[in-house]
Design a protein around this motif. Structure first.
Motif, PDB file in Angstrom:
ATOM      1  N   LEU A   1     -38.878  37.183 -74.018  1.00 17.35           N
ATOM      2  CA  LEU A   1     -39.405  36.278 -72.996  1.00 17.35           C
ATOM      3  C   LEU A   1     -38.881  34.855 -73.177  1.00 17.35           C
ATOM      4  N   LEU A   2     -38.857  34.416 -74.415  1.00 16.83           N
ATOM      5  CA  LEU A   2     -38.408  33.055 -74.697  1.00 16.83           C
ATOM      6  C   LEU A   2     -36.965  32.841 -74.249  1.00 16.83           C
ATOM      7  N   ILE A   3     -36.154  33.888 -74.385  1.00 16.73           N
ATOM      8  CA  ILE A   3     -34.747  33.783 -74.005  1.00 16.73           C
ATOM      9  C   ILE A   3     -34.545  34.029 -72.510  1.00 16.73           C
ATOM     10  N   ALA A   4     -35.237  35.041 -71.976  1.00 12.76           N
ATOM     11  CA  ALA A   4     -34.942  35.495 -70.611  1.00 12.76           C
ATOM     12  C   ALA A   4     -35.783  34.849 -69.517  1.00 12.76           C
ATOM     13  N   HIS A   5     -36.926  34.267 -69.886  1.00 13.90           N
ATOM     14  CA  HIS A   5     -37.772  33.651 -68.864  1.00 13.90           C
ATOM     15  C   HIS A   5     -37.595  32.136 -68.906  1.00 13.90           C
ATOM     16  N   PRO A   6     -37.099  31.547 -67.833  1.00 12.68           N
ATOM     17  CA  PRO A   6     -36.766  30.105 -67.857  1.00 12.68           C
ATOM     18  C   PRO A   6     -37.950  29.196 -68.150  1.00 12.68           C
ATOM     19  N   LEU A   7     -39.146  29.544 -67.665  1.00 10.62           N
ATOM     20  CA  LEU A   7     -40.293  28.681 -67.905  1.00 10.62           C
ATOM     21  C   LEU A   7     -40.780  28.779 -69.354  1.00 10.62           C
ATOM     22  N   CYS A   8     -40.694  29.979 -69.928  1.00 13.71           N
ATOM     23  CA  CYS A   8     -41.049  30.129 -71.350  1.00 13.71           C
ATOM     24  C   CYS A   8     -40.127  29.271 -72.206  1.00 13.71           C
ATOM     25  N   SER A   9     -38.853  29.322 -71.875  1.00 15.28           N
ATOM     26  CA  SER A   9     -37.872  28.526 -72.608  1.00 15.28           C
ATOM     27  C   SER A   9     -38.128  27.032 -72.439  1.00 15.28           C
ATOM     28  N   LYS A  10     -38.438  26.653 -71.235  1.00 15.58           N
ATOM     29  CA  LYS A  10     -38.617  25.223 -70.924  1.00 15.58           C
ATOM     30  C   LYS A  10     -39.828  24.628 -71.636  1.00 15.58           C
TER      31      LYS A  10
ATOM     32  N   PHE B   1     -48.115  41.430 -69.966  1.00 19.84           N
ATOM     33  CA  PHE B   1     -49.065  41.626 -71.065  1.00 19.84           C
ATOM     34  C   PHE B   1     -49.423  43.095 -71.229  1.00 19.84           C
ATOM     35  N   ASP B   2     -49.483  43.822 -70.119  1.00 16.57           N
ATOM     36  CA  ASP B   2     -49.708  45.265 -70.220  1.00 16.57           C
ATOM     37  C   ASP B   2     -48.550  45.936 -70.956  1.00 16.57           C
ATOM     38  N   VAL B   3     -47.348  45.461 -70.678  1.00 18.48           N
ATOM     39  CA  VAL B   3     -46.167  46.020 -71.331  1.00 18.48           C
ATOM     40  C   VAL B   3     -46.157  45.685 -72.820  1.00 18.48           C
ATOM     41  N   ILE B   4     -46.440  44.437 -73.134  1.00 20.15           N
ATOM     42  CA  ILE B   4     -46.406  43.989 -74.534  1.00 20.15           C
ATOM     43  C   ILE B   4     -47.354  44.812 -75.404  1.00 20.15           C
ATOM     44  N   TYR B   5     -48.562  45.071 -74.886  1.00 20.03           N
ATOM     45  CA  TYR B   5     -49.577  45.707 -75.727  1.00 20.03           C
ATOM     46  C   TYR B   5     -49.752  47.210 -75.457  1.00 20.03           C
TER      47      TYR B   5
END
Length: 263
Positions: A168-177, A255-259
């Motif tokens: 997520l940190l790499i692929a999602h622009p808002l997470c990265s930002k 979140f469903d996917v993560i857990y």
């Protein structure tokens, strides 16, 4: 410096000055070379255990003692420390660190597992065992098999959530930002750190996490694609990132996917 701290601790213990004891122990544990905590210094520290009355202070004292190279695993001290954990005298991180030091000094993973499983609240025990990062707990009694399975599931969830958080940190622009100010933890302080530590570059790199049922084969394929792109360019363009994100999560709630573990 160690000599002065031990003398300060001795006097504070006799005076029952808990605030001074805590301050001195934290200084000793976090800012001193514990290689120097040997001989008489070490013996004096051990002798303080029955004298310290405050539970959290006693836990801190044991945590300091156990990290000394002179410490040899002691079942009595282990029993007392686990009792202190059960009474809320320390936190998960410090307990995991201290119990890891117990194993380094001679206690077995199996001893630690049985102590926590038998004496702690189940949820608390699972959290500490997962934080320790061990995988082999030795022979588990039949009556604890379901608890051991709970620990294994929790370990897989932790591993899976760490991988997907990095994704997520790499692929999602808002997470990265916003990673540097977000209250959500991604395992890395910023995107560049995640990129430099990205290990899933080839199909072979993902075999282990697929076999352990941490990620599915389909998810692993997406990770490999990301790794391939990062190998040549640390900055994904928005179209590449969006495509990978959609491919990984499809139309599901992240979140469903993560857990949700692979079956």
């Amino acid at each position: 410096m160690v000599e002065k701290i031990i003398q300060l601790l001795t006097n504070a213990t006799l005076d029952e000055d808990d605030s001074v004891i805590v301050a001195a122990l934290k200084l000793l544990k976090n800012d001193c070379n514990l290689e120097e905590l040997e001989g008489d210094y070490f013996a004096k520290l051990v002798s303080m255990i029955p004298l310290v009355k405050e539970q959290s202070t006693k836990a801190l004292l044991i945590e300091t003692i156990v990290e000394s190279p002179e410490f040899v695993s002691d079942d009595t001290i282990l029993d007392e420390y686990v009792k202190l954990i059960s009474e809320g005298a320390t936190n998960v991180q410090e307990a995991a660190r201290c119990l890891g030091a117990f194993t380094a000094s001679g206690s077995t993973n199996n001893q630690i597992f049985l102590q926590l499983a038998n004496k702690l609240n189940s949820k608390f025990a699972v959290e500490i065992l997962v934080s320790m990062g061990r995988s082999n707990w030795g022979e588990i009694p039949h009556y604890l098999e379901s608890f051991a399975q709970e620990v294994q599931i929790a370990q897989r969830i932790k591993y899976r959530s760490g991988i997907i958080a990095a994704f997520l940190l790499i692929a999602h622009p808002l997470c990265s930002k916003y990673a540097h100010i977000s209250s959500l933890a991604f395992g890395y302080p910023f995107t560049e750190a995640a990129v430099s530590d990205w290990a899933w570059v080839t199909p072979k790199n993902t075999e282990n996490i697929v076999q352990k049922k941490i990620v599915t084969s389909r998810e692993a394929d997406v990770l490999v694609k990301l790794g391939g792109l990062l190998r040549y360019n640390t900055n994904l363009n928005s179209n590449e990132a969006a495509k990978l994100y959609t491919e990984f999560f499809e139309d599901k709630n992240p979140f469903d996917v993560i857990y949700t573990l692979p079956k």
